[in-house]
Enzyme design. Structure first.
Site, PDB file in Angstrom:
ATOM      1  N   LYS A 114       0.812  -1.230   0.000  1.00  0.00           N
ATOM      2  CA  LYS A 114       0.000   0.000   0.000  1.00  0.00           C
ATOM      3  C   LYS A 114       0.843   1.277   0.000  1.00  0.00           C
ATOM      4  O   LYS A 114       0.424   2.286  -0.541  1.00  0.00           O
ATOM      5  CB  LYS A 114      -0.959   0.008   1.188  1.00  0.00           C
ATOM      6  N   GLU A 120     -10.355   7.658   4.092  1.00  0.00           N
ATOM      7  CA  GLU A 120     -11.064   6.824   5.049  1.00  0.00           C
ATOM      8  C   GLU A 120     -10.269   5.536   5.205  1.00  0.00           C
ATOM      9  O   GLU A 120      -9.410   5.217   4.382  1.00  0.00           O
ATOM     10  CB  GLU A 120     -12.477   6.490   4.558  1.00  0.00           C
ATOM     11  N   SER A 160       1.542  -9.751  -1.084  1.00  0.00           N
ATOM     12  CA  SER A 160       1.246  -8.321  -0.920  1.00  0.00           C
ATOM     13  C   SER A 160       1.637  -7.758   0.442  1.00  0.00           C
ATOM     14  O   SER A 160       1.880  -6.557   0.562  1.00  0.00           O
ATOM     15  CB  SER A 160      -0.234  -8.073  -1.195  1.00  0.00           C
TER      16      SER A 160
HETATM   17  C1  LIG Z   1      -5.144  -3.891   1.632  1.00  0.00           C
HETATM   18  C2  LIG Z   1      -4.441  -5.125   1.334  1.00  0.00           C
HETATM   19  C3  LIG Z   1      -4.822  -5.963   0.257  1.00  0.00           C
HETATM   20  C4  LIG Z   1      -6.041  -5.699  -0.595  1.00  0.00           C
HETATM   21  O1  LIG Z   1      -5.986  -4.525  -1.361  1.00  0.00           O
HETATM   22  P1  LIG Z   1      -5.787  -4.566  -2.934  1.00  0.00           P
HETATM   23  O2  LIG Z   1      -6.075  -3.168  -3.337  1.00  0.00           O
HETATM   24  O3  LIG Z   1      -6.757  -5.549  -3.499  1.00  0.00           O
HETATM   25  O4  LIG Z   1      -4.390  -4.954  -3.202  1.00  0.00           O
HETATM   26  C5  LIG Z   1      -4.078  -7.087  -0.013  1.00  0.00           C
HETATM   27  N1  LIG Z   1      -3.003  -7.417   0.736  1.00  0.00           N
HETATM   28  C6  LIG Z   1      -2.603  -6.655   1.780  1.00  0.00           C
HETATM   29  C7  LIG Z   1      -1.415  -7.089   2.559  1.00  0.00           C
HETATM   30  C8  LIG Z   1      -3.300  -5.489   2.117  1.00  0.00           C
HETATM   31  O5  LIG Z   1      -2.910  -4.741   3.150  1.00  0.00           O
END
Ligand SMILES: *Cc1c(COP(=O)(O)O)cnc(C)c1O
Length: 405
Positions: A101, A123, A388
């Site tokens: 993010k 938000e 992610s």
């Molecule tokens: C917020 C988040 C997501 C989901 O958000 P996307 O916009 O779909 O990528 C996925 N993995 C992690 C670790 C997150 O913090």
């Protein structure tokens, strides 16, 4: 490469179009005041993102502050256990703050600085976007107002503490159900009031144009790095690329590096407890076309046509729609969207931790769970998974709810 009539050699120039449409999806369905503000952001972005100074500054920040490029790791023990398919992960868990993010939050906050804004507004539901944006605001010396429902403030105490330590104002929203939807409304309303001095920062490839495009562009660093690294490591492209899809930002990030390649691409949605409406958040698999939060996409609707209640064990994935570009790639067939449920995800969470020494975010564990299933189906070849984020934030909850497996 051409795919069902779309030329992917020139894809990023043509999608979205001037009005922010990916085919019929996207756009900016907002009040006239908000539309004016969005147009101002789009215009600034189109100018600034082409400036050598902006590009150089963003590059320096990614390297010196975020710790990019993040590595790719070969999951040797997991691959061996499953058979002949080799699984690799792009380590966004090692990006500063522990997830992807920050890639778009640093871009959005740098844009705010170039536009002469003093404040960023957003938000947050689970608090992950709020923490990433508060980090970016601290770095650039910007004020940061984060709107959050009272229910979420109580549930997400550690993230609320993080935001406050980073200097953000966490503004409690007491309307309605006191969760994400009301927080979105409050943040939009604040932005309409304050847009001369502030910029609204969306947390995924969602919302009115230009956000789905901007957030994708800022996240594309993940795919660009990953393609080069993977070819460097193995001498070839992966056979498949896999990412989890909530709003869809980490997925668009890694996918954008491979859309023009002969690579199978999979987006993984959360099936939660099962296929019944309210038990999952698999909007692309079970949803229909509709407009919410200022854009047209595929969404889960209740009987009243409003966004349906959704559920997933991963709070970062429980959103009743996905970004418009995912809806477009879904209809086109360029990306295949499939699901894994909570149980498969928890198994993958422990499997990756035990076999590889990587504790994944529960969102990312969805992508790992799917890669495990896919590896068994493929029998040979290679899979690149976008990991992610890291799972520190999820450990207490998983131990409490599922115990140690
Ligand atoms: C917020 C988040 C997501 C989901 O958000 P996307 O916009 O779909 O990528 C996925 N993995 C992690 C670790 C997150 O913090």
């Amino acid at each position: 490469m051409e795919f069902n009539g779309v030329n992917f050699d020139t894809y990023f120039k043509n999608y979205p179009n001037e009005e922010g449409f990916f085919g019929k999806y996207g756009g900016a369905y907002v009040s006239p005041e908000l539309k004016k503000a969005m147009e101002e952001i789009a215009e600034a972005y189109f100018t600034i993102c082409k400036s050598a100074k902006f590009i150089a500054e963003l590059r320096r920040i990614r390297k010196d502050f975020q710790g990019r490029p993040t590595p790719i790791s070969h999951l040797e023990r997991l691959s061996n256990k499953l058979g002949n398919v080799q699984i690799y992960v792009k380590r966004e868990d090692l990006n500063h703050t522990g997830a992807h993010k920050l890639n778009h939050c640093m871009g959005e906050a740098l844009l705010a600085k170039y536009m002469g804004k003093k404040k960023v507004i957003a938000e947050t539901g689970a608090g992950q976007h709020g923490v990433a944006l508060a980090t970016a605001a601290a770095y650039f010396g910007l004020e940061c107002d984060i709107y959050m429902g009272s229910v979420d403030i109580k549930k997400q105490a550690p993230n609320v503490a993080r935001m406050k330590i980073l200097g953000a104002n966490v503004i409690e929203v007491t309307e309605g159900l006191q969760t994400l939807k009301e927080a979105v409304d409050a943040a939009f309303a604040a932005y309409v009031r304050e847009y001369k001095d502030a910029i609204y920062c969306i947390g995924s490839v969602l919302g009115p144009h230009p956000f789905p495009m901007m957030v994708r562009d800022f996240q594309s660093v993940v795919g660009i790095e990953a393609r080069e690294q993977f070819v460097g490591m193995t001498g070839e492209l992966p056979d498949a690329v896999v990412a989890c899809v909530g709003g869809g930002s980490n997925a668009m990030g890694i996918f954008s590096g491979f859309l023009n390649d002969p690579v199978d691409i999979y987006g993984v949605e959360p099936l939660g407890r099962g296929e019944k409406l309210g038990d999952h958040a698999a909007s692309l698999k079970y949803g229909e076309e509709g407009i919410m939060h200022g854009f047209n996409s595929i969404m889960l609707k209740g009987e009243d046509g409003e966004p349906a209640p959704v559920y997933s064990v991963a709070s970062g994935l429980d959103y009743p729609s996905s970004g418009p570009e995912h809806a477009f790639l879904h209809d086109l067939g360029r990306v295949k969207y499939d699901v894994v449920n909570d149980e498969e995800t928890i198994d993958a969470f422990f499997e990756l931790s035990r076999l590889e020494g990587i504790i994944p975010a529960i969102e990312s564990a969805h992508a790992v769970a799917y890669a495990i299933k896919l590896a068994k189906k493929m029998g040979k070849g290679s899979i690149l998974v976008n990991l992610s984020g890291r799972g520190d934030k999820d450990m207490d909850y998983i131990i409490e709810k599922y115990g140690i497996r």
